[in-house]
Each structure stands twice: as structure tokens, then as C-alpha cells.
Write a protein that holds these residues in place. Structure first.
Motif, PDB file in Angstrom:
ATOM      1  N   SER A   1      12.150  75.277  26.547  1.00  0.00           N
ATOM      2  CA  SER A   1      10.704  75.076  26.452  1.00  0.00           C
ATOM      3  C   SER A   1      10.458  73.779  25.711  1.00  0.00           C
ATOM      4  O   SER A   1      11.370  73.224  25.099  1.00  0.00           O
ATOM      5  CB  SER A   1      10.015  76.255  25.780  1.00  0.00           C
ATOM      6  OG  SER A   1      10.603  76.530  24.549  1.00  0.00           O
ATOM      7  N   TYR A   2       9.249  73.310  25.786  1.00  0.00           N
ATOM      8  CA  TYR A   2       8.941  71.987  25.282  1.00  0.00           C
ATOM      9  C   TYR A   2       7.922  72.068  24.164  1.00  0.00           C
ATOM     10  O   TYR A   2       6.913  72.769  24.279  1.00  0.00           O
ATOM     11  CB  TYR A   2       8.389  71.120  26.424  1.00  0.00           C
ATOM     12  CG  TYR A   2       8.112  69.693  26.018  1.00  0.00           C
ATOM     13  CD1 TYR A   2       9.152  68.834  25.691  1.00  0.00           C
ATOM     14  CD2 TYR A   2       6.803  69.217  25.949  1.00  0.00           C
ATOM     15  CE1 TYR A   2       8.903  67.521  25.310  1.00  0.00           C
ATOM     16  CE2 TYR A   2       6.549  67.903  25.575  1.00  0.00           C
ATOM     17  CZ  TYR A   2       7.604  67.059  25.248  1.00  0.00           C
ATOM     18  OH  TYR A   2       7.359  65.761  24.864  1.00  0.00           O
ATOM     19  N   VAL A   3       8.205  71.370  23.073  1.00  0.00           N
ATOM     20  CA  VAL A   3       7.257  71.263  21.964  1.00  0.00           C
ATOM     21  C   VAL A   3       6.519  69.945  22.132  1.00  0.00           C
ATOM     22  O   VAL A   3       7.095  68.882  21.936  1.00  0.00           O
ATOM     23  CB  VAL A   3       7.997  71.281  20.614  1.00  0.00           C
ATOM     24  CG1 VAL A   3       7.011  71.103  19.465  1.00  0.00           C
ATOM     25  CG2 VAL A   3       8.803  72.561  20.449  1.00  0.00           C
ATOM     26  N   PRO A   4       5.245  70.001  22.523  1.00  0.00           N
ATOM     27  CA  PRO A   4       4.548  68.762  22.843  1.00  0.00           C
ATOM     28  C   PRO A   4       4.206  67.938  21.595  1.00  0.00           C
ATOM     29  O   PRO A   4       3.942  68.499  20.529  1.00  0.00           O
ATOM     30  CB  PRO A   4       3.278  69.238  23.551  1.00  0.00           C
ATOM     31  CG  PRO A   4       3.053  70.614  23.033  1.00  0.00           C
ATOM     32  CD  PRO A   4       4.412  71.190  22.739  1.00  0.00           C
TER      33      PRO A   4
ATOM     34  N   PRO B   1       1.022  71.572   9.908  1.00  0.00           N
ATOM     35  CA  PRO B   1       0.171  72.110  10.983  1.00  0.00           C
ATOM     36  C   PRO B   1      -0.239  71.082  12.030  1.00  0.00           C
ATOM     37  O   PRO B   1      -0.790  71.458  13.068  1.00  0.00           O
ATOM     38  CB  PRO B   1      -1.076  72.631  10.248  1.00  0.00           C
ATOM     39  CG  PRO B   1      -0.938  72.252   8.825  1.00  0.00           C
ATOM     40  CD  PRO B   1       0.339  71.515   8.611  1.00  0.00           C
TER      41      PRO B   1
ATOM     42  N   ARG C   1       3.159  73.876  34.221  1.00  0.00           N
ATOM     43  CA  ARG C   1       2.344  74.899  33.570  1.00  0.00           C
ATOM     44  C   ARG C   1       0.916  74.766  34.083  1.00  0.00           C
ATOM     45  O   ARG C   1       0.360  73.677  34.094  1.00  0.00           O
ATOM     46  CB  ARG C   1       2.379  74.710  32.057  1.00  0.00           C
ATOM     47  CG  ARG C   1       1.805  75.919  31.362  1.00  0.00           C
ATOM     48  CD  ARG C   1       1.870  75.850  29.868  1.00  0.00           C
ATOM     49  NE  ARG C   1       1.044  76.944  29.333  1.00  0.00           N
ATOM     50  CZ  ARG C   1       0.587  77.004  28.108  1.00  0.00           C
ATOM     51  NH1 ARG C   1       0.869  76.044  27.251  1.00  0.00           N
ATOM     52  NH2 ARG C   1      -0.163  78.006  27.696  1.00  0.00           N
TER      53      ARG C   1
ATOM     54  N   ALA D   1      -7.268  77.082  24.091  1.00  0.00           N
ATOM     55  CA  ALA D   1      -6.237  77.489  23.133  1.00  0.00           C
ATOM     56  C   ALA D   1      -5.428  76.276  22.676  1.00  0.00           C
ATOM     57  O   ALA D   1      -5.065  76.172  21.492  1.00  0.00           O
ATOM     58  CB  ALA D   1      -5.329  78.547  23.744  1.00  0.00           C
TER      59      ALA D   1
ATOM     60  N   LEU E   1      13.483  72.710  23.413  1.00  0.00           N
ATOM     61  CA  LEU E   1      14.209  73.821  22.801  1.00  0.00           C
ATOM     62  C   LEU E   1      15.047  74.507  23.869  1.00  0.00           C
ATOM     63  O   LEU E   1      14.598  74.666  24.996  1.00  0.00           O
ATOM     64  CB  LEU E   1      13.237  74.861  22.227  1.00  0.00           C
ATOM     65  CG  LEU E   1      12.206  74.375  21.204  1.00  0.00           C
ATOM     66  CD1 LEU E   1      11.292  75.532  20.815  1.00  0.00           C
ATOM     67  CD2 LEU E   1      12.903  73.802  19.986  1.00  0.00           C
TER      68      LEU E   1
ATOM     69  N   ARG F   1       5.298  78.053   9.805  1.00  0.00           N
ATOM     70  CA  ARG F   1       5.326  78.249  11.253  1.00  0.00           C
ATOM     71  C   ARG F   1       4.911  79.687  11.591  1.00  0.00           C
ATOM     72  O   ARG F   1       4.071  79.909  12.470  1.00  0.00           O
ATOM     73  CB  ARG F   1       6.727  77.941  11.785  1.00  0.00           C
ATOM     74  CG  ARG F   1       6.800  77.721  13.292  1.00  0.00           C
ATOM     75  CD  ARG F   1       8.223  77.709  13.806  1.00  0.00           C
ATOM     76  NE  ARG F   1       8.940  78.932  13.481  1.00  0.00           N
ATOM     77  CZ  ARG F   1       8.717  80.130  14.002  1.00  0.00           C
ATOM     78  NH1 ARG F   1       7.779  80.298  14.922  1.00  0.00           N
ATOM     79  NH2 ARG F   1       9.415  81.180  13.630  1.00  0.00           N
TER      80      ARG F   1
ATOM     81  N   VAL G   1      15.291  75.622  33.429  1.00  0.00           N
ATOM     82  CA  VAL G   1      13.835  75.650  33.214  1.00  0.00           C
ATOM     83  C   VAL G   1      13.466  76.935  32.460  1.00  0.00           C
ATOM     84  O   VAL G   1      12.702  76.912  31.500  1.00  0.00           O
ATOM     85  CB  VAL G   1      13.065  75.548  34.554  1.00  0.00           C
ATOM     86  CG1 VAL G   1      11.609  75.939  34.366  1.00  0.00           C
ATOM     87  CG2 VAL G   1      13.188  74.151  35.122  1.00  0.00           C
ATOM     88  N   ASP G   2      14.065  78.054  32.891  1.00  0.00           N
ATOM     89  CA  ASP G   2      13.776  79.325  32.220  1.00  0.00           C
ATOM     90  C   ASP G   2      14.278  79.338  30.778  1.00  0.00           C
ATOM     91  O   ASP G   2      13.693  79.993  29.918  1.00  0.00           O
ATOM     92  CB  ASP G   2      14.440  80.490  32.967  1.00  0.00           C
ATOM     93  CG  ASP G   2      13.739  80.782  34.280  1.00  0.00           C
ATOM     94  OD1 ASP G   2      12.624  80.257  34.479  1.00  0.00           O
ATOM     95  OD2 ASP G   2      14.310  81.512  35.101  1.00  0.00           O
TER      96      ASP G   2
ATOM     97  N   THR H   1      -6.699  73.922  19.580  1.00  0.00           N
ATOM     98  CA  THR H   1      -6.717  74.222  18.139  1.00  0.00           C
ATOM     99  C   THR H   1      -6.070  73.121  17.284  1.00  0.00           C
ATOM    100  O   THR H   1      -6.681  72.670  16.309  1.00  0.00           O
ATOM    101  CB  THR H   1      -6.102  75.605  17.864  1.00  0.00           C
ATOM    102  OG1 THR H   1      -6.852  76.590  18.581  1.00  0.00           O
ATOM    103  CG2 THR H   1      -6.134  75.946  16.378  1.00  0.00           C
ATOM    104  N   PRO H   2      -4.835  72.653  17.621  1.00  0.00           N
ATOM    105  CA  PRO H   2      -4.271  71.605  16.760  1.00  0.00           C
ATOM    106  C   PRO H   2      -5.096  70.319  16.756  1.00  0.00           C
ATOM    107  O   PRO H   2      -5.130  69.614  15.739  1.00  0.00           O
ATOM    108  CB  PRO H   2      -2.872  71.359  17.344  1.00  0.00           C
ATOM    109  CG  PRO H   2      -2.839  72.037  18.659  1.00  0.00           C
ATOM    110  CD  PRO H   2      -3.873  73.108  18.641  1.00  0.00           C
TER     111      PRO H   2
ATOM    112  N   ARG I   1       1.139  80.117  10.982  1.00  0.00           N
ATOM    113  CA  ARG I   1       0.259  79.538  12.013  1.00  0.00           C
ATOM    114  C   ARG I   1       0.191  80.440  13.236  1.00  0.00           C
ATOM    115  O   ARG I   1      -0.843  80.533  13.890  1.00  0.00           O
ATOM    116  CB  ARG I   1       0.734  78.143  12.401  1.00  0.00           C
ATOM    117  CG  ARG I   1       0.470  77.096  11.332  1.00  0.00           C
ATOM    118  CD  ARG I   1       0.594  75.685  11.890  1.00  0.00           C
ATOM    119  NE  ARG I   1       1.911  75.418  12.427  1.00  0.00           N
ATOM    120  CZ  ARG I   1       2.983  75.061  11.713  1.00  0.00           C
ATOM    121  NH1 ARG I   1       2.885  74.947  10.396  1.00  0.00           N
ATOM    122  NH2 ARG I   1       4.133  74.823  12.296  1.00  0.00           N
ATOM    123  N   ALA I   2       1.302  81.121  13.544  1.00  0.00           N
ATOM    124  CA  ALA I   2       1.295  82.057  14.675  1.00  0.00           C
ATOM    125  C   ALA I   2       0.422  83.270  14.382  1.00  0.00           C
ATOM    126  O   ALA I   2       0.095  84.051  15.271  1.00  0.00           O
ATOM    127  CB  ALA I   2       2.719  82.495  15.019  1.00  0.00           C
TER     128      ALA I   2
END
Lengths: 440, 440, 440
Positions: C344-347, C276, C391, C400, C285, C251, C340-341, C403-404, C254-255
Motif C-alpha cells: 500500500s502507498y503512504v501518500p 500529524p 483507487r 475523508a 509499504l 499514529r 498490488v494486494d 482531513t490532513p 490519529r486512527a
């Protein structure tokens, strides 16, 4: 045939420098050389590997002429008995020819054979360098000094303080530039970070005014030293009362390959001489809640009583283990596995020597890899568990594990005045084995 | 004689840029120049140091011809009154000659003297640059523009967006390349990170799609700027509602020597104009449990009531102090020492000016180092303790502490429209002293 | 016209490599080629993108002649059916001409057309490289091999192990050096970090002997690969039982733009082939106490029951929310905003394909930016709250986010043997859409 590009040779006898200790060359007291005299008398663990009579920032500008005289006098008188190397720092600035000329004159005066100090001077520390072309100017100044006084070419080493973006970039070119026939940059010895002036040069700011950590600078300095066969040294740690912070900084530095650090006091010298060497006794670490916690040794158990972890025996061979936020019920075998995963071992000098000898013997018998076993009794909240961790050692593991021993051997060879302290710390038998292991 | 290599000169009047604010040049509304007009009217803390009419990513490709017209019109009309510098961004790409040619034509049109905008245009922002050779193509495009319109050579500055690995590497060569007679790269002004496209170019991925932090890129940009006499600016912070996150990012950046940051809204402009300046009032930090906690000021006490630390008076001059996991029983004097170690002070503008004046006076009296004392009454869980922290100031400390004041003086000189805000924030007396200190 | 400097082209069919799997070429058993045979039989998710018969560190020096024979035999027999690329590692050392000559002879023997292996050999892995000049020696060795055997010039690729400071620095020069007519470094394919020997070369030490994290090395490798059109691969992760640690390392990588990693076991190959790619299902999260916590999915709710956060309904539309140390009383609307703040969401793969298709459709209709909405029901301590996060997607976000998907398409094209696994994991419909999206 010695093809220069073939090997990253180190050009100095010492392969490691642990401590870089600066002293003002002239202070406003009856004996203006007082600090120099005091430093020149240091011995054993209080004496640095490199002593730097500092005729730059540590000494008021108005006192620097007297500082040159003091260096000449004190080094002539005491330099022969001093157990470390002696590298005075003179003034220099990439942006100012007058300062550079002054630095040249200081070096010329300090190395004047008539003064009797030069035979004990190993080299000079040049601050505030810029591009490689500026480093070459310092090299040329040293060539002139050597010529003027009839010294062997290259006999005076050159160490630099990296305290500008230019100098940081220059470290990427050193390896190539050092091979060129029109300079004698092979005289380079130490690359020393100077974070105070670097912070100023980078115009960095922190809320409290404390220095940024500059991890990338330290990496680049260590890499530059590695690629050019030099030695990397970190800058001063201002908070001289904060021993724990100094040790933590040195631990970080060693993980970057930067073994040396500036020392501002004899106490810091002791710390910096000691920290890179293996500990006398091994200890276990418990990873819990994102931290590594030292376990206390009580008899033959390694004990934890704090809040970051709990262990309860539930009966029937079942246990409840909490590590940080993570709580699980486990059977005895699962518990052992969980604790093997959650612990690691910091080997002692004896452990390292044992493992190396064992691997060397296995290699002689034609085996390329062996398992090293480390066992211990952990005691968490009064519940005891026996754990055993295996680690495969192959040639690469062996080579990597060797670094602290190579360091110890280097120190042992060059600092006879510290041998007594090592014998006391580790015992004579281990010291002797440590000096002999690894020659295969 | 001005030997170019002697000094890392900054070639621009402004030594610092806090805020880099982009506006779409043409939007799909009745008045397509609406966003430009709105930005051109910003004043005071809402007006950026550098305003960037953005004819690249912020403007739809089909609107960019109209964008050029809008820039000409709005800058001609309002540019003279705008308090910051004006640097339009045009299109460019290291891999595509057609895009580069289009960028050249946009610059040619914007600077056409007949349009009346050019006298208010300070330079251009070139995105998507690659190797230094690509930077030279942009420089050549600007030379042609200057030639065509009879502008003074070098009068248009050039700023670049670093958003590729090639451009990151190029920053290591700038200092050398800028000295060459076959280019006029001395016109370089800002090095601006562009993390969105950099992430794409590096093919990096994060689980949530948020941008990686790229600490090494920011270090290399700041270092490149420092070594070449330029100014480093961080890229856009997308989450415009997250003010705390934006401030934290700026705090990190300043510790890297990167003072400027992109702003996407007038609110972000206010934040970025304010954050690098010293605070109006000082405050104490308590280090506990691995964090720095702001203490609240109540009258003359600095108060902590949270869970990260406890303090109990046990009577008989004894205390129990807990900081994170670490609990100890201490006598009064030990407690004071422990709290000095566990706290630090964030100085206010007044504090910094006081310290600098004090050091300057000492220096005039021939003293090279003085101790600055900071004292406070801490109140933890209702138990009050008086603490005093000394810090030695020498020339190097003084020079490093000066950066925020140098920044303030630079801002004060170039942004008269913000002077009223500063007088309100700090008081006129302190502002006046702050503009005068440090000239010795 | 293809101007070489115009674009950072990748010179290989594969744009990504996820897994780099090494096998000993000869072991001390009845069938010394046993490990090679076993590896050659791997298929699907257990088969690596790049398979490396390792005739260097994984094989005892005394077995390496036999290792060459084994490579010839096993690759000739099974290479045609192997689903990944095949890149044997030979011996090499920047500091030792004898080792380099031995590496040349190994390559010559392996590629001997009479052995029948060469048609399945994609290239070679060269360890222990130094300066770029040393990389050129390896390139020249490959040119000789191609000449001797009548192979197409450049048909054998070259990958290097970066395990010295010199090699790390060399990566900064690659882009320039690859363009020179006197070498064929365009054959370069992978830049692979080798942290064990790098640690030795840098003389770095850690208390437990575990490897330092070397974040700067990994950044520089990833950047070097990006700038020169190559592929970056991280070194071995020794603790093969620690799957969580291996995933966390990937992880981080990849960043940094480093998609590939060394694998030591078929299990690590499965992990590195899988990690990946986008997950099958999305997840939320929660940021609390300085950490990102995965919420559990129960039916259509995302549930948290742990200690890092509390939520209580106080009645009257009021709530008490605690996140780590931060506790607040909020009204319903404020609560929604706070969550909301704090989330976050991992799609999932489906989410990414949906968003890309939606953006592509909008773009066709002339819209350059659209808001993507993600909604969910959170359940914290039994209190449920509906949240919605918007978003903005513009061209840069789209590029961006791609990429995946680009990675998935690359894998899908080059690894038909894994298609069944993908269909099982994601469903055939999504896989088909994922292979088609993004061509606009």
C-alpha cells in the motif's frame, strides 16, 4: 457533613476481591450438600475472598429447593469459621417476574433467622439483571427481606452478574442512580461479568465455540465499578487445566483495573488469590520480535539463550546485537543503551516496598521527585552486559505504584488465614514493612 | 399483558440479517435504472437479506429525482418476486433541515400508493442521523408518510446509518427512548455502521488513507442492537477483490455479535450470506507461534506440514514437539495432552446438530450436563497422534451453541429461495434435522 | 437563525491542537520562573499549539503560590509574542472543596487585569474533574472570575483532564449538558486524557508498572470531543527518549480521531507538531508476516532486502514469491496482482494535493467518481516489478482524505511562525497549493 457526591467511597470493608468461587448448592449424591461442605472447609490460599453457594446455573433447577435448605444448614454450621465472605447466588431474570419472585423467596428462606445462617451471609448475587430499573427491583426484594426478618437496612449487600447489553449500559448510570433517595443501591458490592450468557444475549459466534474476549465489556465493568465505588470481577475461565491462559487473562484484567476473577476450582482460587500480589522475586523482560521474554535468573545474571535475540562480541569493544529482525553493530556504550531500551523490570514485593520507603523519606526531606535506579547483569548468548535503568518517581508515580501494596494491605487485614502463606512466600520482615508502608 | 419493559423483543419477523446490499438508483446510461433492475433479478445466495436501492451516496445528487422514479418503477414491477426485504435509502442529515425535508419528500414519493411500489417496501434507511432527537425527526417523517398515504402506523420500518459520534452515543439511549409514548421508534430495524463518514466525522487519519478498524464503534452498535431488540450491520468493505479480508472482518464481527455486513457486489452478497452459517465439514486448528493454523484433511487424518510446528518420533515412545518457539521432549501420553491443549475444533453443521440432539436427549432423561467428545488423528510432519477432546455441555453451553442454528432456522424460514443451496451444501437430511432441533 | 442543536460547531478558532506542552510554574532555583521563561521563548516547530504553565502536578505544592506570581509576570512580559495559545493549569479535585476553592483563587489571581497577563491567557486547564456536575462547578468558578474582573462572559476557555471513570462517563453527556441555559460549558475547548491518575483511579496494575494502553478511554475521549465540537488530546508519554514509541502512539491516536498529544520536552513538541502532517515524500509499504514494512527508496525504485519476503525469477516469465509463511509460484501478471494486494502507498503532501485537485476538476466537469492511479517499481531481492494500484475516489473518499489538508490549513492559519519550516519541508509551491485546495 458527608456530601454523597463528594467522594467515590467504597461502602464495604474490603476494597478488593481477588477470587469469586461458586459451588453447586445441591448435587445428585447421597449427601446433596457435599460440594457446599467441601467449599466451606477451604482455608488459606485455597479459600476465596468471596464464596458463592450457587443456587442458579451451577445447580439443576429441580434441586434448587434442596439447595436453599443446604445453604441454610451448611452456612449455619460452618459459616462462622469461613475466612472469606459468603454471598449466595439466587435465581433472577430481567424478563421474567416469576423467576424474580422465586429469587425473592430463596433469599427470604436463606436469611430466616430461625435457620441460623443469616449472621454469616454478607449479601446476595443477583444474575441476569437488566436496566437499572431491574436492579432496583432486586434492591427492593432485599429491602423486603431485611424488613421481614428485622435485619438492619442495607446490611445485605447486592452483587450482580452483568450478562446482557442492558446491564452493561446500566453500569454507566449507577453513580447517579445510587444517590437517589428512593432506592438503597448503596448496598451494591460486586459487578461480575458473565461472559457465557452475555455471548448468548449478544448472539455472538466464534468458529470453535470458545467465548469472545469482550475487552470493551470488561473495560466498561471496571469503569462502572470505579465510578460507583464498587469492585469489578471477571467471569468464569472454563478451561480449568489451562493455568497459563488463566494467568494471562488475569494479567489483562488487572491492566483494565479488574482485580477479581471467578474461580471454578480450589486450584483456580489459589491462582486468583496469588496472581494480583507482587512476585517474591523480581525479573527482567527482554522485548524482541514483538514479544516480552522472561529472562532466567542464574546466580546474579539474567540469562537469555533463545532464538529471538543474538549477541556477539566482535572484539575491540564492538558488538553485534539482533533483536527479532533488527540487527545492529554497536560499541559498548551504545549496546548498554540499546539493552536498557529493550528490557524492563518486573519489581518484587521487596523492590516495591524499598522504592516506596525511599520516596517517602525523600518527601519528608522536601524532595518531590527522585530517581530510582535498577541495575542488573544481562547474559545473552554468553556475553554479559551490565545495565542500569533510572526511573523518575514523583507523587503520581508513587500513588500509582501503591495499588499492589494497598491491595496487599487489604488482603492482609481481611484474610488472617493467609498471613502464614505470605510470611512463607515473602519472608516476615518484608511482609511487616509492606503492611506499614504508604501511611504517610 | 405485555409489559413493554419486560423483554427485549425483536419487532420484526426476521431475527437476523446477513447481507445489506446497496444499488445506485440512477446511473448515467441509456437505462438509468439498469443497476436497480440487475439487483432486483438476484436470487438465491446472490440475493441479499436486505436490498437497499440507494438514493444517497451511491447516486449522484443530480440523478436523485430520477432515482426516486426508478425505485417506484422497478420495485412496483419486480418487488413482489424479490426474495429479500426492500429498504430504500433516502437523503438525511442531522445538521441540515433542507436535506431532511428532501428525504421526507423522497419517502413520500416512493410510497405513493399510485406508484404501486409501497406494498413491497419494508422500510427506509436513514443516513447521517445524530442525537436520538434527530432519530425522532426521522420517525416523525415516517409517521407523516404513513398518515398521508393511509398506511398502517408503524408499517414502514426505519434503519439508520451510524456515522457520527452523536449517533454512536444515541445507541446507548435507544432502549429507554423506544418506550416513550410520544414516538414510534419501535419501528427501528437495523443499526448499520458507516465507517467512511464516521472516520470523517471523528477526523481520524491513517497513513495510507485506509479506514481505521473502529472496534469500539462496532461493539457499541452490537450492544445497542442487543439492548433494543434490533439488528447490527457493519459498513462497506471497500476492497472488493480481497475476499479473505472480507471473511476475516465478518469473523471479527460475529465475535462481537454483529452478524450482518454491507455488500457492494453480488459476490460480496454470496460471501456475507454464507459466512455466518456453520461450515459443511469440521476442521481442526493448531495453535502455534501465536496463530491458529487450519489443518488439511487427508482421508481421516488432519495434516500439518508447515514451519510453525515440528514433531519427531525419537523412539522408545518419546517425541520432540515444537510449537512456534516452544520445544519439548514428551512421552506419548504427554504428547497427546500437549496436542489437545494446542488444538481446537471448528464444528460442522452436522456436529452442532448432533451435539444439540444429544444434549436434548440427556436433558429429557434428567441430566443437566454431559461430556461431548471430539476425536481425531493428527498428522504432523508424518507422525500421527490420536487425540480426544472432551467438553462439558450444560444448559448455558447449549444455549450459546444454539446461536448459529437459530440463525440457520431464521434464514431457512425467510429465504425459501436459498433452501436448494443449503440442501446441496449440507445434504437434505442434515438440513431437515437442523430446522427441527432446539425446540425443546 | 442558529439553532444550537443543528450543528456540532466548534466554538474556537483553532479546529486542531497538535501539541499540549506543560511547564513547571516554579522550580527550586535562583530564578524560580526559569522553566516558564524558557518555554515562553519557544518559536516555530518547537513552540506548542497550546502551552500550559502547570501549577498542578508539575509544580511542588509548596511552590504554587510563587507559581501564580511567575505566571502573571512571565505571561505579562512574553505572552504577546508567544505563537501558541496559553492555558495555565490550576489545582482542582472532584472530591475536595478546599482544592477547588484554591483553584478558583489561582485563576482569580492569574487573570487580575492589574497583572497584565490576562489579555494573553486563552483559558484554563482543570484537572481531576468528575461528573458533569463537577465540570459545572469549574464553569461557575470561571464565570465568577470573568464577573469579578469584568471580562467578556465565556472569554476564558476551559479544558479538562479526564483522569477518572466519572469523567470518562461524563463525556457521554456533554453534548446535551452544553446546551442548557444554566451553564456556559460552551467554553469547553480540550478534552485531555491523564493516564497516570486514571490508572490510579481505576486501580489498574501492570507487572512492570508501565501504563496500560487504555484504548477504550482514548476512543471515548475522541468520540466525546467529536460529539461536542471539542478537541481530544492524549496524555503524557513518559519515556521521553523513546521517539519511535511516541510516534507509534500518535499514529494509533490519529486512527482514533485524537490528533493532539501532551509534550513534556521541546523535542516532543517538534515530534507532535510534525507527526500529524502529511510526509514530504510518499513511500510504499509491504505487508508480510503480519507486519507493514517500509520499503527504502533508491532512485525510482522501492527496495526490500529483508527476511520477511523473498522474490526469485525462475525464468520463462515465472517467479517464486514468499511473503512471511506464504510461498507461491506465479506468472508475471499474477505476480503483479499479488504485489498490488501486498503493498500500500503512504501518500505525500504533494500526492494528496494532486489527488484533491484532480477530483475537484472532475467534479466541476460533472463526474462524481474517478480512478486515481499510483504506480511504482518495486525491487525485492534485486528482482524489479512494476505495479499500479487504482483507487476509486468519490465524494466520501474526497471528504475523508481532506482531513490532513484541513489540519494543515488550520495550522498554517494559526501558526505563521511555522510557515518557514513548512516551506522548507514541502517547498513553497506545494504549500501554496495545499492552502488553497478544498474550498470548492
Amino acid at each position: 457533613m458527608t456530601e454523597r457526591s463528594r467522594t467515590t467511597d467504597r461502602h464495604y470493608e474490603r476494597a478488593f476481591v481477588r477470587s469469586f468461587f461458586t459451588s453447586p448448592t445441591a448435587v445428585d449424591e447421597d449427601d446433596s450438600a457435599k460440594m457446599l461442605r467441601r467449599a466451606a472447609a477451604l482455608r488459606g490460599m485455597e479459600a476465596p475472598d468471596v464464596w458463592v453457594p450457587d443456587n442458579e446455573d451451577a445447580t439443576a433447577p429441580s434441586m434448587r429447593d434442596e439447595g436453599v435448605e443446604n445453604i441454610r444448614e451448611v452456612v449455619a454450621e460452618h459459616g462462622g469459621d469461613f475466612p472469606g465472605e459468603i454471598h449466595p447466588r439466587v435465581v433472577w431474570h430481567r424478563d421474567d417476574p416469576a423467576t424474580r419472585y422465586e429469587g425473592f423467596q430463596q433469599m427470604l428462606a436463606i436469611t430466616d433467622p430461625d435457620a441460623g445462617a443469616v449472621e454469616h451471609i454478607d449479601g446476595f448475587v443477583i444474575p441476569e439483571v437488566g436496566d437499572v430499573d431491574d436492579w432496583k427491583k432486586a434492591d427492593e426484594a432485599l429491602q423486603r427481606v431485611e424488613t421481614e426478618h428485622g435485619l438492619d437496612p442495607g446490611s445485605l449487600s447486592m452483587s450482580v452478574i452483568v450478562e446482557s447489553g442492558e446491564a452493561e449500559l446500566a453500569m454507566g448510570d449507577l453513580r447517579t442512580e445510587m444517590g437517589k433517595p428512593s432506592n438503597t443501591l448503596e448496598r451494591l458490592f460486586l459487578l461480575v461479568d458473565g461472559e457465557v450468557d452475555y455471548t448468548k444475549d449478544m448472539r455472538a459466534m466464534t468458529p470453535t465455540g470458545e467465548l469472545p474476549a469482550w475487552p470493551e465489556l470488561r473495560h466498561n465493568t471496571s469503569r462502572g465499578a470505579s465510578a460507583a465505588g464498587l469492585i469489578a470481577v471477571d467471569g468464569p475461565y472454563d478451561d480449568i487445566r489451562d493455568v497459563a491462559g488463566y494467568r494471562e487473562r488475569m494479567r489483562e484484567n488487572r491492566a483494565k483495573g479488574m482485580t477479581g476473577i471467578w474461580a471454578l476450582t480450589p486450584n483456580q482460587v489459589v491462582e486468583s488469590n496469588t496472581a494480583p500480589l507482587p512476585p517474591k522475586t523480581g525479573r527482567w523482560l527482554l522485548h524482541a520480535g514483538g514479544r516480552d521474554i522472561d529472562l532466567d535468573r542464574e546466580d546474579d545474571r539474567h540469562v537469555y539463550r533463545g532464538d529471538a535475540a543474538d549477541l556477539d562480541a566482535l572484539g575491540d569493544d564492538r558488538y553485534r546485537l539482533r533483536l527479532g529482525d533488527d540487527e545492529r553493530e554497536l560499541e559498548a556504550e551504545e549496546l548498554r543503551e540499546a539493552l536498557v531500551d529493550a528490557t524492563s523490570y518486573v519489581p518484587s514485593m521487596t523492590d516495591i516496598v524499598d522504592s516506596m520507603e525511599e520516596f517517602e523519606a525523600a518527601k519528608e526531606n522536601g524532595r518531590g521527585a527522585i530517581a530510582m535506579t535498577q541495575s542488573a547483569t544481562l547474559d545473552i548468548d554468553g556475553v554479559t552486559v551490565d545495565v542500569e535503568a533510572d526511573r523518575m518517581w514523583d507523587e503520581a508515580t508513587y500513588q500509582a505504584a501503591k495499588t499492589p501494596i494497598t491491595l496487599f494491605q487489604d488482603v492482609y487485614a481481611h484474610r488472617p488465614d493467609q498471613r502464614e502463606a505470605f510470611a512463607e512466600r515473602y519472608g516476615e520482615a518484608v511482609v511487616e514493612r509492606a503492611t506499614e508502608v504508604g501511611d504517610t
